[in-house]
Design a protein around this motif. Structure first.
Motif, mmCIF file in Angstrom:
data_model
loop_
_atom_site.group_PDB
_atom_site.id
_atom_site.type_symbol
_atom_site.label_atom_id
_atom_site.label_comp_id
_atom_site.label_asym_id
_atom_site.label_seq_id
_atom_site.Cartn_x
_atom_site.Cartn_y
_atom_site.Cartn_z
ATOM 1 N N GLY A 120 32.376 55.991 35.235
ATOM 2 C CA GLY A 120 31.687 55.372 34.107
ATOM 3 C C GLY A 120 30.221 55.103 34.384
ATOM 4 O O GLY A 120 29.695 55.383 35.465
ATOM 5 N N SER A 121 29.576 54.521 33.380
ATOM 6 C CA SER A 121 28.150 54.222 33.500
ATOM 7 C C SER A 121 27.859 53.166 34.562
ATOM 8 O O SER A 121 26.717 53.024 35.005
ATOM 9 C CB SER A 121 27.614 53.750 32.143
ATOM 10 O OG SER A 121 27.755 54.759 31.171
ATOM 11 N N PHE A 122 28.879 52.414 34.945
ATOM 12 C CA PHE A 122 28.705 51.374 35.951
ATOM 13 C C PHE A 122 29.299 51.789 37.297
ATOM 14 O O PHE A 122 29.664 50.941 38.112
ATOM 15 C CB PHE A 122 29.339 50.061 35.485
ATOM 16 C CG PHE A 122 28.608 49.400 34.353
ATOM 17 C CD1 PHE A 122 27.513 48.582 34.592
ATOM 18 C CD2 PHE A 122 29.007 49.600 33.042
ATOM 19 C CE1 PHE A 122 26.835 47.975 33.537
ATOM 20 C CE2 PHE A 122 28.329 49.009 31.985
ATOM 21 C CZ PHE A 122 27.236 48.189 32.236
ATOM 22 N N GLY A 123 29.387 53.102 37.520
ATOM 23 C CA GLY A 123 29.920 53.579 38.782
ATOM 24 C C GLY A 123 29.139 53.063 39.980
ATOM 25 O O GLY A 123 29.694 52.848 41.064
ATOM 26 N N TRP A 124 27.834 52.847 39.790
ATOM 27 C CA TRP A 124 26.998 52.314 40.872
ATOM 28 C C TRP A 124 27.473 50.948 41.349
ATOM 29 O O TRP A 124 27.220 50.542 42.489
ATOM 30 C CB TRP A 124 25.542 52.210 40.408
ATOM 31 C CG TRP A 124 25.387 51.383 39.160
ATOM 32 C CD1 TRP A 124 25.432 51.824 37.878
ATOM 33 C CD2 TRP A 124 25.185 49.961 39.091
ATOM 34 N NE1 TRP A 124 25.267 50.783 36.996
ATOM 35 C CE2 TRP A 124 25.124 49.620 37.722
ATOM 36 C CE3 TRP A 124 25.065 48.964 40.044
ATOM 37 C CZ2 TRP A 124 24.937 48.311 37.286
ATOM 38 C CZ3 TRP A 124 24.873 47.654 39.614
ATOM 39 C CH2 TRP A 124 24.816 47.341 38.251
ATOM 40 N N LEU A 125 28.189 50.237 40.449
ATOM 41 C CA LEU A 125 28.647 48.896 40.794
ATOM 42 C C LEU A 125 29.655 48.928 41.938
ATOM 43 O O LEU A 125 29.654 48.048 42.805
ATOM 44 C CB LEU A 125 29.271 48.245 39.551
ATOM 45 C CG LEU A 125 29.568 46.757 39.616
ATOM 46 C CD1 LEU A 125 28.308 45.963 39.880
ATOM 47 C CD2 LEU A 125 30.203 46.303 38.294
ATOM 48 N N LEU A 126 30.511 49.942 41.932
ATOM 49 C CA LEU A 126 31.493 50.064 43.003
ATOM 50 C C LEU A 126 30.810 50.248 44.356
ATOM 51 O O LEU A 126 31.233 49.680 45.367
ATOM 52 C CB LEU A 126 32.425 51.244 42.724
ATOM 53 C CG LEU A 126 33.512 51.026 41.668
ATOM 54 C CD1 LEU A 126 34.228 52.341 41.388
ATOM 55 C CD2 LEU A 126 34.496 49.981 42.129
ATOM 56 N N ASN A 127 29.750 51.025 44.387
ATOM 57 C CA ASN A 127 29.024 51.241 45.638
ATOM 58 C C ASN A 127 28.315 49.971 46.094
ATOM 59 O O ASN A 127 28.131 49.750 47.295
ATOM 60 C CB ASN A 127 28.007 52.371 45.462
ATOM 61 C CG ASN A 127 28.663 53.695 45.143
ATOM 62 O OD1 ASN A 127 29.760 53.983 45.626
ATOM 63 N ND2 ASN A 127 28.019 54.509 44.312
ATOM 64 N N ALA A 128 27.930 49.138 45.133
ATOM 65 C CA ALA A 128 27.198 47.917 45.473
ATOM 66 C C ALA A 128 28.097 46.866 46.117
ATOM 67 O O ALA A 128 27.621 46.056 46.915
ATOM 68 C CB ALA A 128 26.537 47.338 44.223
ATOM 69 N N VAL A 129 29.381 46.855 45.770
ATOM 70 C CA VAL A 129 30.269 45.792 46.264
ATOM 71 C C VAL A 129 31.151 46.245 47.421
ATOM 72 O O VAL A 129 31.990 45.476 47.886
ATOM 73 C CB VAL A 129 31.145 45.225 45.124
ATOM 74 C CG1 VAL A 129 30.295 44.584 44.055
ATOM 75 C CG2 VAL A 129 32.055 46.298 44.535
ATOM 76 N N THR A 130 30.983 47.470 47.877
ATOM 77 C CA THR A 130 31.775 47.934 49.020
ATOM 78 C C THR A 130 30.870 48.632 50.029
ATOM 79 O O THR A 130 29.858 49.242 49.673
ATOM 80 C CB THR A 130 32.876 48.931 48.581
ATOM 81 O OG1 THR A 130 32.270 50.010 47.856
ATOM 82 C CG2 THR A 130 33.912 48.254 47.721
ATOM 83 N N THR A 131 31.242 48.554 51.296
ATOM 84 C CA THR A 131 30.521 49.247 52.358
ATOM 85 C C THR A 131 30.962 50.709 52.376
ATOM 86 O O THR A 131 31.967 51.076 51.752
ATOM 87 C CB THR A 131 30.833 48.609 53.718
ATOM 88 O OG1 THR A 131 32.232 48.793 54.000
ATOM 89 C CG2 THR A 131 30.513 47.121 53.709
ATOM 90 N N PRO A 132 30.233 51.564 53.071
ATOM 91 C CA PRO A 132 30.659 52.969 53.167
ATOM 92 C C PRO A 132 32.080 53.123 53.701
ATOM 93 O O PRO A 132 32.771 54.089 53.370
ATOM 94 C CB PRO A 132 29.624 53.582 54.132
ATOM 95 C CG PRO A 132 28.399 52.744 53.929
ATOM 96 C CD PRO A 132 28.906 51.364 53.690
ATOM 97 N N SER A 133 32.539 52.164 54.535
ATOM 98 C CA SER A 133 33.901 52.241 55.068
ATOM 99 C C SER A 133 34.949 51.748 54.077
ATOM 100 O O SER A 133 36.147 51.843 54.339
ATOM 101 C CB SER A 133 33.999 51.419 56.351
ATOM 102 O OG SER A 133 33.786 50.039 56.074
#
Length: 444
Positions: free
Chosen positions: A316-329
């Motif tokens: 979705g348009s807020f896909g960036w949000l998932l990356n913001a709240v989780t580390t690469p691991s």
């Protein structure tokens, strides 16, 4: 759905913010029509994008599954609390005001933020109505009694009730975020006492004689009715008959219908059993709840595309949000969960925002209450505390402001309140983020 579908929601928020400021008289007479127009634009966009049947299903779901229970509970608490009359000469001194705000903060987790706000707002207004500087009293009341105080139980604030329905233990927030809540509430009360004392000393006319008429609480039957509202809410969460009705794709469960019907009956009992003069002395009228009902009906409809974009996750348009709240691991960033949940709760309905981040964190209550307890605490605090940042962050915020305006207190505009709340709260939230106390101290 892409970001242009969120424009009606943004237009509605701007209308609520700027309408009373730029064209107050027109807004006061036509706010319902303006809100309805934005809702219709949303439905038209949904129809164009996904078809009439999908738009109709979304409309029915927003009203029956989300808005109905919200407004019925608000209506019941508003009606019942309006029958409690605190009479006598209550003087709005710094000590008295601080005590009322502290009381509201304490009882908010027992009777809910809406219940605490509706019980105490009218006595607080009467105590301070003669003071030339009284707006700050209502602002801090909204922050404390209508928001922060509700952080310690599912009865306190709708987001925590959503968590309870999803399997979070009833006393989990009481056990895990009592210290953070005590720090935030305690510092807010200290700041308020300092500001109110400074204002009070500049008001020689307010320093009149002491109490003449003793303080009395009338309409005590309504205290029992508030207890009935709380009990009814708890029972509806535990009684699961397994009966549901399908209305255009929305499953309306029997226990929710029974709960809402009982709330209406309780409100009716309050109107029947409370002498009319009690409500008259309170300056009670239906305009504040009418305004909340109209504006939030439109908000619940206009927010549908925004929630759909959030629920789309990575796609979705807020896909960036998932990356913001989780580390690469894949580990959660607790500070990010706190701030994103909170800031979005300030502008979106905080219950679905809580649920969104609850699901982003895995959605398993057992895991969230144990290995990821810091993440669950961050989500809980963000949703509850930061609901105080705007008038629409939590329903009682808007209602307290409407009641105060009705009684002659000139509350700040939408942006004016945001500025007040931001100046008071953001430094506290930064401090809470930095303090070396569980759960927000995290290497993530």
């Amino acid at each position: 759905m892409t970001w242009p579908f969120a424009l009606p929601f943004g237009g509605l928020l701007l209308s609520i913010a700027l309408g009373p400021l730029l064209f107050a008289k027109f807004w006061h007479h036509h706010y319902g029509k303006i809100a309805a127009a934005w809702a219709l634009v949303t439905l038209a966009a949904l129809t164009w994008n996904a078809g009439l049947s999908t738009a109709l299903a979304a409309f029915v779901h927003a009203l029956l599954a989300e808005y109905l229970s919200f407004i019925v509970l608000l209506f019941a608490l508003y009606t019942v609390a309006g029958g409690i009359l605190v009479s006598g000469d209550i003087k709005g001194t710094p000590a008295t005001n601080t005590a009322i705000l502290a009381l509201g903060t304490v009882i908010a987790s027992i009777v809910g933020t809406t219940g605490a706000a509706m019980i105490l707002v009218r006595p607080l207004i009467r105590a301070n109505l003669s003071r030339p500087h009284n707006v700050h009293v209502l602002i801090f009341f909204i922050i404390l009694a209508a928001n922060v105080g509700g952080a310690l139980s599912p009865l306190g604030d709708p987001p925590l009730f959503v968590g309870f329905l999803r399997g979070v233990d009833f006393f989990w927030t009481t056990q895990h975020i009592w210290l953070q809540t005590a720090i935030v509430a305690g510092l807010l009360l200290v700041v308020f006492a300092g500001i109110d004392g400074w204002r009070f000393r500049a008001e020689p006319a307010s320093k009149g004689p002491g109490t003449k008429e003793p303080v009395r609480v009338r309409g005590l039957i309504n205290v029992g009715l508030i207890a009935a509202i709380v009990a009814n809410t708890l029972v509806s969460a535990t009684w699961k008959p397994g009966i549901a009705f399908d209305v255009v794709g929305t499953h309306v469960e029997l226990q929710n219908l029974v709960r809402d019907a009982i709330l209406v009956v309780i409100a009716g009992f309050s109107l029947w059993l409370t002498p009319d003069e009690h409500r008259a002395a309170n300056g009670f009228n239906w305009e504040p709840i009418r305004e909340v009902a109209k504006l939030f009906a439109a908000i619940f409809i206009a927010i549908v595309p925004v929630i759909a974009m959030l629920n789309a996750g990575h796609d979705g348009s807020f896909g960036w949000l998932l990356n913001a709240v989780t580390t690469p691991s894949g580990a959660p960033r607790e500070v990010a969960y706190f701030w994103f949940t909170g800031l979005m709760s300030a502008f979106l309905d905080n219950a679905p925002t809580y649920l969104l981040f609850f699901e982003l964190a895995g959605g398993d209550p057992k895991v969230l209450m144990s290995e990821l307890s810091g993440t669950l605490a961050a989500i809980s605090m963000g949703a509850v505390y930061m609901g105080a940042l705007t008038y629409i962050g939590n329903a009682p915020n808007f209602m307290v402001a409407a009641i105060a305006n009705e009684r002659g207190i000139r509350m700040p505009s939408f942006f004016g309140y945001m500025l007040w709340a931001g100046v008071v709260l953001i430094p506290l939230f930064v401090l809470l983020t930095l303090l070396p106390i569980h759960p927000l101290l995290s290497p993530h």
